[in-house]
Design a protein around this motif. Structure first.
Motif, short mmCIF file in Angstrom:
data_model
loop_
_atom_site.label_atom_id
_atom_site.label_comp_id
_atom_site.label_asym_id
_atom_site.label_seq_id
_atom_site.Cartn_x
_atom_site.Cartn_y
_atom_site.Cartn_z
N ILE A 293 -44.42 18.08 -1.33
CA ILE A 293 -44.15 18.29 -2.62
C ILE A 293 -42.93 18.15 -3.25
O ILE A 293 -42.26 17.66 -4.29
CB ILE A 293 -45.21 19.37 -3.38
N LYS A 294 -42.14 19.32 -2.58
CA LYS A 294 -40.60 19.43 -3.02
C LYS A 294 -39.83 18.12 -3.04
O LYS A 294 -39.14 17.79 -3.59
CB LYS A 294 -40.02 20.57 -2.27
N LEU B 231 -46.25 24.06 -9.27
CA LEU B 231 -45.70 24.44 -7.89
C LEU B 231 -45.44 25.75 -7.56
O LEU B 231 -46.11 26.49 -6.80
CB LEU B 231 -44.67 23.57 -7.34
N VAL C 9 -46.52 21.89 0.84
CA VAL C 9 -45.38 22.34 -0.15
C VAL C 9 -43.89 21.64 0.01
O VAL C 9 -43.40 21.32 -0.83
CB VAL C 9 -45.25 23.97 0.06
N LEU D 134 -52.68 22.70 -4.38
CA LEU D 134 -51.36 22.07 -3.86
C LEU D 134 -51.73 20.58 -3.30
O LEU D 134 -51.12 19.76 -3.32
CB LEU D 134 -50.76 22.85 -2.85
#
Length: 375
Positions: free
Chosen positions: A12-13, A75, A9, A101
Motif C-alpha cells: 500500500i505504501k 493506513l 502495508v 488493509l
C-alpha cells in the motif's frame, strides 16, 4: 505485526508513493490553490469554454489529492488499531484492521490503474455501440447480452446510461444499439473493450441443442466537448430519416423522427432515435458523428505507435479480443492479456474491472503477446 500483514502495508505504501509521484504532488497542490482562487473570480465565466476546462481540471486535481490523503489517513488508522489490538491482545481488533488493509490494497491497485487514464479524452463520457455479427437470431441475442453487460457495469460504477438507438432482431435480441454512458472516466475505462467478442454456448434457439459460436462487435467513441474542434463538411454527409423502432403499441413513433447520418469520405454511419423530435435526434446524431471522427483520429495516432485498432476488423473468426464459453465448460478469457474468469455469469452481469484493468495496464506498460484462443 504478522509478516503477511507487513507485506500488505508495504504494498500500500509503495502504491501511494507511486500515486503521489504520478500526480506530481507539490506542483499539483499549488495548481489546485490557484484554481480554487480562480474559481472565486467572477470574470472567469466571461469565457465559458475556458472556465469549464479549468473547473474540470480543478475537480480532477481535487479528486486525486483527496483520494491520496484519504488512503494515507486510513493506513495510519489501521496501523494504530493493529498496534492497539496487539497491546491489548485483542485478536478481533487486529483481524478487523487486517481485513480493512486488504480491502485498501485492492482499492489502491485500482487507483493506480485509474491514474493511467491520462489521455486527452479519457475523462469524457462515451458512446458504446453494439453490432451483431453473422448468425441471425443467435448472434443478435449475443449482442443483446453484451448491451446488458455494459449497462450493468456502468450502473455498478454509478454511471448514467442513455439509449440513443436500438435496432431489434427479427425474433430476439438486437441487430445494433448505441448507448451514451455518462460518468467520470467513462471513455477511459471502456476504450479497451472495442473489438469483437465471441460467445460459445448451447443455443436456446436450436431444437437439437447443439453448440453454437456467435460474434458481436463493440465500438467505443468519446463524447467531445466544445474545447475539441471537429470540422465536418455537411456536403460530405447524407442524412436519412426513418421511423423509430420499438416494442409496439402506443409508444411506437408514427413519424419519421429517427435520423441516420452517413459520412461519405469515411463511411462512418451514426443513428439516433432517442427523442420523439427529429430536430433533437438530428442534433444528437451530429454529436455522435463528431465523436466517431474524433475517435478515428485517436486511432490513427495509436496506429502510428503500433497499437492495434481491433474495432475495425471483421466480425468473425481470428479477430476477437475476448471469448465467453458457457458450454462445455465455464470460462471467459481475454486474448490480449490472458486474464481469465471461471464465473461467466458474473462477467455478463458487469464484473469487468479485472479485464479492463489488465488491458489498460498493457496499453501503458506494454509487454505480453496475444494469448492462444480457446475452443
Amino acid at each position: 505485526m504478522r509478516a503477511e500483514t507487513q507485506d500488505v502495508v508495504d504494498e500500500i505504501k509503495q502504491a501511494v508513493s507511486l500515486l503521489r509521484r504520478h500526480l506530481d504532488w507539490e506542483p499539483s497542490l499549488k495548481r489546485l490553490d490557484w484554481l480554487n482562487a480562480k474559481a472565486e473570480d467572477a470574470s472567469l465565466w466571461d469565457d465559458p469554454t475556458e472556465a469549464q476546462k479549468l473547473m474540470r481540471e480543478r475537480q480532477q486535481l481535487e479528486d486525486g489529492i483527496t483520494g491520496i490523503r484519504r488512503l494515507e489517513s486510513q493506513l495510519s488508522d489501521n496501523l494504530e488499531l493493529i498496534e492497539l489490538g496487539e497491546a491489548e491482545d485483542d485478536k478481533e481488533i487486529v483481524e478487523e484492521a487486517e481485513k480493512s488493509l486488504k480491502e485498501m490494497r485492492n482499492e489502491v491497485n485500482r487507483l493506480q490503474i485509474e491514474s493511467l487514464l491520462s489521455g486527452e479524452a479519457d475523462s469524457n463520457d462515451t458512446y458504446l455501440e453494439v453490432h451483431s455479427g453473422a448468425g441471425g437470431t443467435e448472434s443478435q441475442d449475443w449482442a443483446n447480452m453484451l448491451m446488458r453487460m455494459y449497462s450493468r457495469w456502468a450502473e455498478k460504477h454509478g454511471m448514467k446510461i442513455d439509449v440513443m438507438e436500438v435496432h431489434d432482431g427479427e425474433e430476439a435480441g438486437i441487430k445494433s444499439a448505441t448507448l451514451l454512458i455518462k460518468g467520470h472516466n467513462a471513455y477511459g475505462w471502456l476504450k479497451t473493450e472495442a473489438g469483437v467478442h465471441r460467445l460459445v454456448r448451447i443455443s436456446p434457439y436450436d431444437s437439437a441443442a447443439r453448440r453454437h459460436t456467435s460474434f458481436s462487435s463493440i465500438g467505443v467513441y468519446p463524447v467531445i466537448d466544445d474545447s475539441i474542434q471537429i470540422d465536418i463538411n455537411e456536403s460530405d454527409c447524407r442524412i436519412d430519416t426513418y421511423r423509430s423502432s420499438g416494442a409496439g403499441g402506443q409508444h411506437v413513433n408514427t413519424t419519421d423522427s429517427a435520423v441516420r447520418i452517413t459520412h461519405m469520405p469515411t463511411g462512418i454511419v451514426v443513428q439516433c432515435q432517442q427523442e420523439r423530435s427529429q430536430h433533437k435526434n438530428r442534433a444528437k446524431a451530429w454529436d455522435m458523428l463528431r465523436a466517431r471522427l474524433y475517435e478515428a483520429e485517436l486511432q490513427k495516432r495509436e496506429e502510428a505507435a503500433n497499437a492495434e485498432n481491433a474495432s475495425k476488423t471483421a466480425i468473425g473468426w481470428g479477430h476477437q479480443i475476448r471469448s465467453y464459453v458457457l458450454q462445455p465448460y465455464q470460462l471467459v478469457k481475454d486474448l490480449r492479456t490472458g486474464t481469465e474468469s471461471t464465473n461467466p455469469q458474473g462477467v455478463l452481469d458487469g464484473d469487468l474491472d479485472d479485464f479492463m484493468e489488465a488491458a489498460l495496464a498493457q496499453r501503458v506498460y506494454g509487454g505480453g503477446e496475444e494469448v492462444e484462443d480457446i475452443d
